[in-house]
Design a protein around this motif. Sequence first.
Motif, PDB file in Angstrom:
ATOM      1  N   LEU A 216     -42.116  40.792 -31.447  1.00 23.62           N
ATOM      2  CA  LEU A 216     -43.487  40.677 -31.164  1.00 23.62           C
ATOM      3  C   LEU A 216     -44.365  41.996 -32.652  1.00 23.62           C
ATOM      4  O   LEU A 216     -43.538  43.319 -32.022  1.00 23.62           O
ATOM      5  CB  LEU A 216     -43.831  41.104 -29.446  1.00 23.62           C
ATOM      6  CG  LEU A 216     -45.601  41.333 -30.013  1.00 23.62           C
ATOM      7  CD1 LEU A 216     -46.151  39.757 -29.570  1.00 23.62           C
ATOM      8  CD2 LEU A 216     -45.383  41.936 -28.540  1.00 23.62           C
ATOM      9  N   ILE A 217     -44.865  42.161 -33.233  1.00 19.46           N
ATOM     10  CA  ILE A 217     -45.633  42.141 -34.460  1.00 19.46           C
ATOM     11  C   ILE A 217     -46.542  43.888 -33.722  1.00 19.46           C
ATOM     12  O   ILE A 217     -47.591  42.769 -32.595  1.00 19.46           O
ATOM     13  CB  ILE A 217     -45.939  41.941 -35.990  1.00 19.46           C
ATOM     14  CG1 ILE A 217     -45.389  41.383 -36.211  1.00 19.46           C
ATOM     15  CG2 ILE A 217     -47.368  43.296 -35.980  1.00 19.46           C
ATOM     16  CD1 ILE A 217     -44.229  42.034 -36.867  1.00 19.46           C
TER      17      ILE A 217
ATOM     18  N   LEU B 246     -35.772  46.236 -27.936  1.00 18.38           N
ATOM     19  CA  LEU B 246     -35.673  47.376 -28.938  1.00 18.38           C
ATOM     20  C   LEU B 246     -37.640  47.799 -29.870  1.00 18.38           C
ATOM     21  O   LEU B 246     -38.127  47.061 -30.199  1.00 18.38           O
ATOM     22  CB  LEU B 246     -35.169  46.868 -30.549  1.00 18.38           C
ATOM     23  CG  LEU B 246     -35.485  47.264 -31.719  1.00 18.38           C
ATOM     24  CD1 LEU B 246     -34.939  49.124 -31.831  1.00 18.38           C
ATOM     25  CD2 LEU B 246     -34.859  46.489 -32.810  1.00 18.38           C
ATOM     26  N   VAL B 247     -37.441  49.378 -29.663  1.00 15.00           N
ATOM     27  CA  VAL B 247     -38.944  49.484 -29.929  1.00 15.00           C
ATOM     28  C   VAL B 247     -39.369  49.972 -30.941  1.00 15.00           C
ATOM     29  O   VAL B 247     -38.266  50.821 -31.655  1.00 15.00           O
ATOM     30  CB  VAL B 247     -39.367  50.651 -28.891  1.00 15.00           C
ATOM     31  CG1 VAL B 247     -41.174  50.709 -28.968  1.00 15.00           C
ATOM     32  CG2 VAL B 247     -40.052  50.316 -27.950  1.00 15.00           C
ATOM     33  N   VAL B 248     -40.016  49.778 -32.237  1.00 20.45           N
ATOM     34  CA  VAL B 248     -40.061  49.872 -33.413  1.00 20.45           C
ATOM     35  C   VAL B 248     -41.449  50.605 -33.872  1.00 20.45           C
ATOM     36  O   VAL B 248     -42.806  50.275 -33.714  1.00 20.45           O
ATOM     37  CB  VAL B 248     -39.568  48.926 -34.921  1.00 20.45           C
ATOM     38  CG1 VAL B 248     -39.712  49.192 -35.639  1.00 20.45           C
ATOM     39  CG2 VAL B 248     -38.243  48.331 -34.110  1.00 20.45           C
ATOM     40  N   ASP B 249     -41.231  51.907 -34.293  1.00 22.40           N
ATOM     41  CA  ASP B 249     -42.759  52.343 -34.972  1.00 22.40           C
ATOM     42  C   ASP B 249     -42.232  54.140 -35.670  1.00 22.40           C
ATOM     43  O   ASP B 249     -41.605  54.505 -35.020  1.00 22.40           O
ATOM     44  CB  ASP B 249     -43.895  52.902 -33.744  1.00 22.40           C
ATOM     45  CG  ASP B 249     -45.105  52.531 -33.879  1.00 22.40           C
ATOM     46  OD1 ASP B 249     -45.483  54.157 -34.543  1.00 22.40           O
ATOM     47  OD2 ASP B 249     -46.131  52.147 -34.148  1.00 22.40           O
ATOM     48  N   ASP B 250     -43.346  54.505 -36.819  1.00 24.70           N
ATOM     49  CA  ASP B 250     -42.708  55.522 -37.318  1.00 24.70           C
ATOM     50  C   ASP B 250     -43.261  57.196 -36.079  1.00 24.70           C
ATOM     51  O   ASP B 250     -43.595  57.819 -37.604  1.00 24.70           O
ATOM     52  CB  ASP B 250     -43.047  54.831 -38.871  1.00 24.70           C
ATOM     53  CG  ASP B 250     -44.613  55.025 -39.021  1.00 24.70           C
ATOM     54  OD1 ASP B 250     -45.236  54.633 -38.154  1.00 24.70           O
ATOM     55  OD2 ASP B 250     -45.543  55.492 -40.092  1.00 24.70           O
TER      56      ASP B 250
ATOM     57  N   ALA C 135     -38.185  43.399 -42.208  1.00 22.95           N
ATOM     58  CA  ALA C 135     -37.368  44.047 -40.766  1.00 22.95           C
ATOM     59  C   ALA C 135     -37.588  43.084 -40.125  1.00 22.95           C
ATOM     60  O   ALA C 135     -36.256  42.776 -39.743  1.00 22.95           O
ATOM     61  CB  ALA C 135     -38.255  45.510 -40.164  1.00 22.95           C
ATOM     62  N   THR C 136     -38.532  42.722 -39.556  1.00 26.53           N
ATOM     63  CA  THR C 136     -38.077  41.142 -39.150  1.00 26.53           C
ATOM     64  C   THR C 136     -38.213  39.855 -40.550  1.00 26.53           C
ATOM     65  O   THR C 136     -36.367  38.998 -39.518  1.00 26.53           O
ATOM     66  CB  THR C 136     -40.245  40.102 -39.115  1.00 26.53           C
ATOM     67  OG1 THR C 136     -40.383  41.057 -38.446  1.00 26.53           O
ATOM     68  CG2 THR C 136     -39.706  39.086 -38.541  1.00 26.53           C
TER      69      THR C 136
ATOM     70  N   LEU D 173     -40.238  44.802 -30.608  1.00 30.16           N
ATOM     71  CA  LEU D 173     -41.924  45.349 -30.538  1.00 30.16           C
ATOM     72  C   LEU D 173     -41.489  45.824 -32.151  1.00 30.16           C
ATOM     73  O   LEU D 173     -41.226  46.928 -32.167  1.00 30.16           O
ATOM     74  CB  LEU D 173     -42.437  46.482 -29.491  1.00 30.16           C
ATOM     75  CG  LEU D 173     -42.888  45.550 -28.378  1.00 30.16           C
ATOM     76  CD1 LEU D 173     -43.374  47.276 -27.679  1.00 30.16           C
ATOM     77  CD2 LEU D 173     -44.026  44.528 -28.339  1.00 30.16           C
ATOM     78  N   MET D 174     -42.517  45.257 -33.178  1.00 29.68           N
ATOM     79  CA  MET D 174     -42.584  46.106 -34.209  1.00 29.68           C
ATOM     80  C   MET D 174     -43.862  46.703 -34.923  1.00 29.68           C
ATOM     81  O   MET D 174     -44.606  45.475 -34.898  1.00 29.68           O
ATOM     82  CB  MET D 174     -41.822  45.002 -34.365  1.00 29.68           C
ATOM     83  CG  MET D 174     -42.049  45.186 -36.515  1.00 29.68           C
ATOM     84  SD  MET D 174     -40.351  46.398 -37.268  1.00 29.68           S
ATOM     85  CE  MET D 174     -39.132  44.642 -36.908  1.00 29.68           C
ATOM     86  N   ASP D 175     -43.578  47.734 -35.262  1.00 30.66           N
ATOM     87  CA  ASP D 175     -45.059  48.247 -36.280  1.00 30.66           C
ATOM     88  C   ASP D 175     -44.730  47.397 -37.658  1.00 30.66           C
ATOM     89  O   ASP D 175     -43.620  47.561 -38.168  1.00 30.66           O
ATOM     90  CB  ASP D 175     -44.700  49.721 -35.721  1.00 30.66           C
ATOM     91  CG  ASP D 175     -45.619  50.615 -37.197  1.00 30.66           C
ATOM     92  OD1 ASP D 175     -47.555  49.870 -36.917  1.00 30.66           O
ATOM     93  OD2 ASP D 175     -45.409  51.654 -37.507  1.00 30.66           O
TER      94      ASP D 175
END
Length: 225
Positions: A81-82, A5-9, A65-66, A52-54
């Motif tokens: 993974l931050i 899961l990819v997370v980035d604004d 969120a984590t 993958l967390m922004d």
Amino acid sequence: MIRVLVVDDQFLVRSGLVALLRAASGMEVVAEAADGAEAVSLAARTRPDVVLMDIRMPGMTGVEATRRILADATDPAPRVLILTTFDLDEYVYGALRAGAAGFLLKDAGPERLLAAVTAVHGGDSLFAPVVTRRLVEAFTERPERAPGPVDSPAGLHALTGREVEVLRLVARGLTNAEAADRLFISEATVKTHLNRTMTKLSLASRAQAVVMAYETGLVRPGDEG
């Protein structure tokens, strides 16, 4: 197949990460999120192996969120993974406390990022142990900048003498292999002791164990490895 899961604004950054992962062998992007709240929802719905967390996002940060993703997850929980722009970032410190598996700088090359995803999926919580140690030291030396206190885990008295020794060495930045050499035991035995320690202390990741070791005073900034 590693489900990510990819997370980035930032749309361009997120799109680049998604394209990289989809082109890589053994990787599958199950979803992408533009903010923390969406990440929590998608993590529950898609149950990824790695997130993958922004870290710095408007609204719900990567730290919160984590925390929510790991608290709500069914076993096995995803590995978070931050992704950050700064290696000395109090937000990353908070994410490690929340149970993130580790962190990676956004300027890392494609090969390094893919290796990091593979590493955390395989159980390597600290992709860069020494860097993580440096970050933890920096913010335990400046408690006024660190996030507020969290509930303490079960007391260290629950650990055996050997488990304490392993935790102390890992917190100082040693790898499992280095700790094994120092204690004259096998690398597998080190991993077993560390896993038992995390279970006893109700910790979600090796990184969280390192943070706890500093916050309880088991290891102090400046201690030699």
